[in-house]
Design a protein around this motif. Structure first.
Motif, PDB file in Angstrom:
ATOM      1  N   LEU A   1     -21.029   2.800  29.262  1.00 24.38           N
ATOM      2  CA  LEU A   1     -22.401   2.317  29.131  1.00 24.38           C
ATOM      3  C   LEU A   1     -22.977   2.660  27.773  1.00 24.38           C
TER       4      LEU A   1
ATOM      5  N   ALA B   1     -26.340   1.883  26.486  1.00 22.38           N
ATOM      6  CA  ALA B   1     -27.641   1.345  26.871  1.00 22.38           C
ATOM      7  C   ALA B   1     -28.562   1.120  25.676  1.00 22.38           C
TER       8      ALA B   1
ATOM      9  N   THR C   1     -31.478   4.061  26.323  1.00 16.17           N
ATOM     10  CA  THR C   1     -31.002   5.432  26.537  1.00 16.17           C
ATOM     11  C   THR C   1     -32.150   6.423  26.414  1.00 16.17           C
TER      12      THR C   1
ATOM     13  N   ILE D   1     -32.705   3.484  34.272  1.00 18.81           N
ATOM     14  CA  ILE D   1     -31.260   3.406  34.021  1.00 18.81           C
ATOM     15  C   ILE D   1     -30.622   4.766  34.285  1.00 18.81           C
ATOM     16  N   GLY D   2     -31.287   5.834  33.875  1.00 19.15           N
ATOM     17  CA  GLY D   2     -30.776   7.175  34.168  1.00 19.15           C
ATOM     18  C   GLY D   2     -30.642   7.407  35.662  1.00 19.15           C
TER      19      GLY D   2
ATOM     20  N   VAL E   1     -27.609   5.481  37.050  1.00 15.70           N
ATOM     21  CA  VAL E   1     -26.344   6.166  36.768  1.00 15.70           C
ATOM     22  C   VAL E   1     -26.133   7.310  37.756  1.00 15.70           C
ATOM     23  N   LYS E   2     -27.184   8.042  38.059  1.00 18.99           N
ATOM     24  CA  LYS E   2     -27.081   9.139  39.023  1.00 18.99           C
ATOM     25  C   LYS E   2     -26.850   8.630  40.448  1.00 18.99           C
TER      26      LYS E   2
ATOM     27  N   GLU F   1     -21.297   7.627  28.730  1.00 21.75           N
ATOM     28  CA  GLU F   1     -22.359   7.146  27.847  1.00 21.75           C
ATOM     29  C   GLU F   1     -21.794   7.034  26.439  1.00 21.75           C
TER      30      GLU F   1
ATOM     31  N   SER G   1     -31.692  11.634  25.757  1.00 21.68           N
ATOM     32  CA  SER G   1     -30.997  10.657  26.596  1.00 21.68           C
ATOM     33  C   SER G   1     -31.382  10.862  28.044  1.00 21.68           C
ATOM     34  N   TYR G   2     -31.834   9.788  28.689  1.00 19.02           N
ATOM     35  CA  TYR G   2     -32.111   9.830  30.123  1.00 19.02           C
ATOM     36  C   TYR G   2     -30.856   9.553  30.941  1.00 19.02           C
ATOM     37  N   ILE G   3     -29.758   9.247  30.273  1.00 21.75           N
ATOM     38  CA  ILE G   3     -28.498   8.914  30.942  1.00 21.75           C
ATOM     39  C   ILE G   3     -27.563  10.120  31.007  1.00 21.75           C
TER      40      ILE G   3
ATOM     41  N   ALA H   1     -24.085  11.327  33.414  1.00 21.02           N
ATOM     42  CA  ALA H   1     -22.838  10.800  32.850  1.00 21.02           C
ATOM     43  C   ALA H   1     -21.689  11.791  33.006  1.00 21.02           C
TER      44      ALA H   1
END
Length: 138
Positions: A70, A72, A76, A82-83, A86-87, A95, A111-113, A117
């Motif tokens: 990903l 993003a 991101t 989006i985070g 992913v969770k 990521e 990063s919220y991802i 990740a």
């Protein structure tokens, strides 16, 4: 092994946008090279500039793929949604960022991802996609 590469906003402009940062190769051309280099992988590619469509794609492939790469893009640093997606899925996500986000504007350091990740690949240009795919092969 089934891997989906998901690219976010403005990555459809690779090869045209800021070539000094992102290079001059389109992602479609690079993806064709990945398919040839990794024939043992069933690779899918998806790109959208729309946050909700990226979330929908994560939901679609996040329970039946072996891996997701990903990138993003700018989402991101802004998208809690989006985070959370992913969770919320089972498929491991790597990521990826083409540029080194830590050498850019400070807002790109968040990063919220990353918390959801399996790993991060940052700053290796398009070769980062190879590194991410290799991580699933190990």
């Amino acid at each position: 092994m089934k891997i989906c590469i998901i690219n976010g906003p403005n990555l459809n402009l690779l090869g045209k946008r800021e070539p000094e940062v992102y290079g001059s190769t389109t992602f479609e051309d690079y993806f064709a090279g990945l398919q040839a280099k990794y024939p043992q992988l069933q690779l899918e590619y998806y790109q959208s500039n729309i946050e909700g469509e990226l979330i929908d794609k994560l939901h679609e492939v996040g329970f039946n793929n072996d891996g997701i790469v990903l990138n993003a893009g700018a989402y991101t640093h802004t998208s809690v949604g989006i985070g959370d997606a992913v969770k919320g899925i089972e498929t491991p996500v790597v990521e990826l960022h083409i540029s080194n986000t830590y050498t850019r504007e400070e807002f790109r350091h968040q990063s919220y991802i990353a918390a959801g990740a399996a790993g991060l690949v940052i700053g290796f240009g398009l070769k980062g996609y190879d590194l991410a795919l290799e991580s699933f092969l190990r």
